[in-house]
Every structure is written in C-alpha cells, then in structure tokens.
Design an enzyme around this catalytic site. Structure first.
Site, PDB file in Angstrom:
ATOM      1  N   GLU A  14       0.791  -1.174  -0.054  1.00 33.59           N
ATOM      2  CA  GLU A  14      -0.067  -0.053  -0.003  1.00 33.59           C
ATOM      3  C   GLU A  14       0.947   1.117   0.009  1.00 33.59           C
ATOM      4  OE1 GLU A  14      -2.364   2.648  -0.456  1.00 33.59           O
ATOM      5  OE2 GLU A  14      -3.497   0.543  -0.158  1.00 33.59           O
ATOM      6  N   ASP A  16       1.084   4.339  -3.068  1.00 35.87           N
ATOM      7  CA  ASP A  16       0.955   5.498  -2.710  1.00 35.87           C
ATOM      8  C   ASP A  16       2.136   6.549  -2.982  1.00 35.87           C
ATOM      9  OD1 ASP A  16      -1.449   4.863  -1.505  1.00 35.87           O
ATOM     10  OD2 ASP A  16      -0.944   5.146   0.335  1.00 35.87           O
ATOM     11  N   SER A  68      -7.516   2.696  -3.257  1.00 36.12           N
ATOM     12  CA  SER A  68      -5.978   3.039  -2.931  1.00 36.12           C
ATOM     13  C   SER A  68      -5.007   3.274  -3.990  1.00 36.12           C
ATOM     14  CB  SER A  68      -5.529   1.770  -2.063  1.00 36.12           C
ATOM     15  OG  SER A  68      -6.198   1.445  -0.974  1.00 36.12           O
TER      16      SER A  68
END
Length: 596
Positions: free
Chosen positions: A293, A297, A511
């Site tokens: 994750e 990002d 996400s």
C-alpha cells in the site's frame, strides 16, 4: 445558637465534600458486531486518554473555509494562517479551566497533560484503574472474531454532569473501528497481463490517443494519456509539494521507489523521499516489512508530481493488533494523531492523499465529526485532501460484496448500505475507481450517502439531479438521500504497475485511485503556483461548480453490494464515480482563468 452554628458548619462541610454533580452517561454504544468480550482489562495497563474540548468557533471556521474555496467569492484563495485557524478552534477558557480542575481533582497535574496546537485536545496517560474511576466505567478486553484483533474498550462511560458542556468525548473508549488500508489486491509480474510493451495501436478519446496497453497495465504514462496531461512539465521552483499518509506499520521502500523511477520516471532516479515518523511510526527498510500500500501511494503520487518534493508520514500507535489479553491495543485513532502533528507545522504540502478508512458506522459519530473538523482546518490553510472511497461497493468493507449482510450496528440490525469514513467527511475530496479504456466504473468502487454528515450545499444541484433521475422507490430505506454523497471524483483503480520487494507487480483498489487523482491535483497546484496564484486548497466547491466542465463523465458500470446491484454510473454526478475522471488540460484552463 451554638447548636445552630454547629449545624451550619457541618452543613458547609458536607457541601464542600459533595461532588458538583453526579455522573451522567456521555457516550454509549451497543455491543459491537463481530467483537466478543474476553474479560476485565488489566488494572495496571496504561491507556492514553484523549479528551476533546469543544471548538468554540468552528462555525466561523467553516464559513471561512467555504468562502475561500468558492471560486465565485471575492475571498477565493485567501487561505488562513496557522494562527488564524488555531484561534477559531481554540476551546473557551472556561472549558480549559474546567477540564484542568477536573483532572487535578483526580491527581492528574498539568505537567502530565499533552495538548494539541489549539489546545482543543488533551491527552493523559493513566492506568486503566484510574481511567475507570474518573469515567465511572469498566474496561474489558475485546477480540474480533474474524482477525483475532484484541482491544481494550468499554461500551459506555460517564462524566460529571457539569463537565458535559466542556468535554465532547473521551477516546479510546467506545471506538471499535479498525482503520484499514482499502482492500487492495496485489499480483506478481509473472502474470502475463503485466506487460507494458505497446504494439503501436491506440484508442481514440475526445482529447487524444491512449495506448491499448493501458487496458492491461496502468503506468504513469497511461495516466498522462488518459487524463490529458501529456507534455506538461512541472517545476521545482515555486514551492509545490505532495504528501502521503501511512498507517498500520506500512513502510514505503526507497529501493523499490528507485526501481519504479527507473521503470517509469527515469528523470526522477536518485531523487529523495522525506519520511516523517509520528507517534511511534516506523520506517523499516527490511524486505519483510515493506508495505505494498505504501509503495503504491508513494510511487504513483510522487511519480506524477515530480519534481515536487514528496513527504511520507508514517503514523504509529494506530491499529488493533493480534495480541493476547495482557497486551491489548489501546489506541486506534490515527487521524487525530496525524492531525495533531501536521496542524502543528508551519509549512504543509499543498496536496495530500490517504488510502485508509473504515465503515462509517464503526466510528463513534462524535469522533468522526471531530476528525472531519480537523480536515477542515487543513483545507482552510490551503491544503487539498484526497481520500479513497473504499473497495466494497455499497456494502461493508469486511466481506465479499456478493455475501454482505450489511446490518446496522445500532441494536436494530436493519439492512442498510454502509458508507465509508473518512470518505463521508464533507471537507475532503473522495476518489472512487474506474478501469478499462474507455473508462467505466469499477465494481468495487465504494459510494453512497453518509448517515452522520448532511449533504453540503456545494453538492445540492448535482446530487438532487441524480436522485431526481433515480427510479422512484429504488433502494428506499437502504440509504440516506439527505446525507453527504460520495465519491466526488474518480480515477483508474485496476492493474497499477508498482515495484514491491524488488519485483514488478500489479495492484488494484481505490487505494490506487486516490494517489492517481492527487498526482493530477499536484500538477494543477504547480500550474497555479508558477503563475503566482495561491494553491487550490479545499477542492469541492470548485469541482462542483466551474470545475465540473473539467471531468470525463463516466456513464457505465455500477457498485454492487448488500445483495443488490448498487448504484449505477450515469450522466452527471453519481455515487459510483462522482463527477468523473480528471481532464488535466481542461482543469488547468479553469484554474488559471484570467478572472481569478
């Protein structure tokens, strides 16, 4: 006379010894779904109690926020300073004094208190036994039946009645929310779909050509093509920056970032990433502790925004975790920990993306509204905040959309669509997901209507238009048509090519959508700053007015959940893809319009 005098002295003594008021329940929740009580909490365990004092002038802050974010208002772009924001949210001196005296009565001196920049939060670290005494409650250990997470919580607590006007709530007490990175799916590069090689063929869109390889793998180049940003050159000269938040011990790996740059942004190779640790956050670069994750990002947001400096905040102390009854988690309030830190800074990135959240109903309403008010403070200071909408369609985030029961946890066990938080906060820009070229709504894109926050005025026209077209009676009783509607916008959310543990792989989820959209916003901020204009700040009033013409309307797809097909994407705003995906070229023209 002597008898009377003695009686009066005794009466006075009784009056001094008596409490000012009896305890009265401040917050209470029903036994939380999927949690079981294990037993009494250990009396000696130290718990950090965070006490929220009322923000005395938040209505004025909100008014300022909407005025400076409205492109039709004379004050557009005149963001507030750190001091101005703190003055507006500072608690009344009476509340400060009352809380100080209350804590002192329980043997907690001023020196043991930690305060937020505006003094609207007070944190004290005390044993469970003392917390139980001052809150007139009993803490227990609770375990989640799915993940075996263990937390220390209570289902109700009380305060002296005269303190209710001075304390909004105390946490962690009744909060059984479990902040989660949204349901990302990761696949290794052995998957044949990972190939980024082009056969030279393209797909024609209204504003240009998109390589057909983008139907299988999303890269920085694909995002530029899809969102009409090809050829734009950002600058490092005007102070533009971008920020990414990380929780749950998610680490962004610097070696993977360099591999990503070599693969997709060669000119960024050897550029740095600033990592800031908050509340015990971690920055381990060990291969076993890398977060997919966090890599997603940082790689896509920083990669798009380059050469803008990028900051990754790693906030610790947040998750419930797998533990035994003697080592519980006692804090899962990462947003306020992070907010305490960033609001104390004089200089902030103009664009920030977050890909974490939970079901709105698992977050106590008072806490959700207070965290949301913190996001409003950042907007007032000129920061654009993006949050991913979630990956469960209209359902809850803990189960397969095809099997969701979607019950309320208010004791009624009524079937309802389950909105997400912080996606439901009206002071942030919430990003849903799309896929394929031409784009359609991705089925997991979370969207709907808040049960905590009423619809903000900037949404009225767009949302009422959508509801007017919705067949009468559709999903009646399953959602709140007067609630804050989300998402606001959308971006690609499937097959993002990232590097993880030294290898290329594909990752899906909103996400991915949030940092993808944040990268476009950062470029818009770059354009404004390079023309001597202030940053965009809180985006939504602009997006729902002049900005609506800068989006690619997504009209196909839906977001199933709770045993339904969910909402449909349609012409105009919808609770699957919002206003649509960004067209950077058009948005740049809008934000640089001469009359601003």
């Amino acid at each position: 006379m002597l008898v009377l005098a003695t009686f009066l002295v005794a009466l006075a003594g009784l009056s001094e010894a008596a409490p000012q008021s009896a305890h009265k329940v401040r917050e209470a929740v029903h036994t939380p779904r999927d949690w079981i009580k294990l037993g009494a909490a250990p009396a000696e365990h130290v718990i950090p109690l965070r006490i929220a004092l009322p923000q005395s002038n938040f209505d004025a802050l909100e008014r300022h926020l909407y005025e400076i974010s409205d492109p039709e208002h004379a004050r557009y772009g005149q963001h507030l300073s750190k001091e101005e924001v703190e003055e507006l949210v500072a608690p009344h001196p009476h509340s400060l004094n009352a809380v100080n005296e209350w804590l002192a009565e329980h043997g907690i001196p001023e020196s043991d208190c930690t305060r937020s920049p505006a003094q609207d939060w007070v944190t004290v670290r005390i044993p469970v036994s003392k917390a139980e005494a001052i809150l007139d409650t009993k803490f227990h250990m609770w375990k989640h039946v799915v993940d075996d997470d263990v937390v220390l919580r209570t289902t109700s607590y009380s305060l002296p009645e005269h303190m209710h006007e001075h304390i909004e709530f105390v946490q962690p007490t009744t909060m059984f929310s479990r902040i989660k990175n949204h349901r990302t799916t990761f696949r290794w590069s052995e998957d044949q779909a990972i190939s980024t090689e082009s056969d030279g063929s393209t797909i024609s869109l209204d504003y240009g050509e998109v390589d057909t390889s983008c139907n299988k793998t999303i890269t920085l180049s694909c995002l530029k093509q899809l969102y009409n940003a090809v050829g734009y050159k950002a600058s490092a000269k005007h102070g533009n920056e971008i920020g990414l938040t990380g929780y749950l011990e998610q680490n962004a790996n610097l070696h993977d970032l360099q591999l990503f740059y070599q693969d997709q942004r060669p000119e960024a190779v050897n550029s740095t990433l600033k990592v800031t640790l908050i509340n015990g956050g971690v920055n381990s670069q060990n291969t076993s502790e890398i977060g997919a994750e966090a890599n997603l990002d940082v790689q896509f947001a920083a990669g798009q925004a380059y050469p803008a400096p990028a900051t990754f905040w790693s906030t610790g102390g947040s998750p419930p975790y797998k533990a035994d009854a003697n080592t519980p988690s006692d804090s899962n309030e990462p947003y306020t920990e992070w907010l305490d830190y960033v609001l104390a800074q004089w200089k902030l990135p103009q664009t920030i993306s977050t890909s974490y959240g939970d079901d709105e109903q698992t977050v106590p309403e008072a806490y959700a509204k207070r965290a949301c008010a913190g996001f409003a403070q950042l907007g007032a200071r000129g920061v654009s905040l993006m949050f991913s909408s979630g990956d469960a369609g209209v359902g809850d985030g803990d189960s397969d959309p095809t099997t969701q029961t979607c019950f309320t946890n208010d004791g009624r066990n009524v079937t309802r669509f389950i909105p997400s938080f912080p996606a439901s906060c009206p002071y942030v820009t919430t990003v849903g997901g799309t896929y394929l070229v031409p784009e359609v709504a991705v089925p997991f894109s979370a969207g709907g209507f808040s049960n905590y926050f009423s619809r903000p005025h900037y949404q009225d026209f767009a949302v009422e238009e959508y509801l007017r077209k919705l067949p009468k009676g559709t999903y009646k009783g399953l959602y709140n048509p007067k609630g804050r509607a989300f998402p606001d916008v959308s971006a690609q959310g499937v097959n993002f090519r990232i590097f993880y543990k030294g290898r290329a792989g594909l990752i899906d989820g909103t996400s991915a959508s949030s940092p993808a959209f944040a990268g476009i916003v950062s470029l818009l901020n770059d354009a404004r700053l390079s023309h001597g204009l202030p940053p965009l700040g809180f985006l939504n009033p602009l997006l729902y007015s002049r900005g609506v013409h800068g989006f690619n309307d997504i009209t196909k797809g839906n977001n199933p959940g709770c045993g339904t097909e969910g909402f449909n994407a349609t012409v105009g705003w919808d609770p699957v893809t919002g206003l649509g995906t960004p067209n950077f070229g058009k948005l740049k023209e809008i934000v640089l319009s001469h009359y601003w």
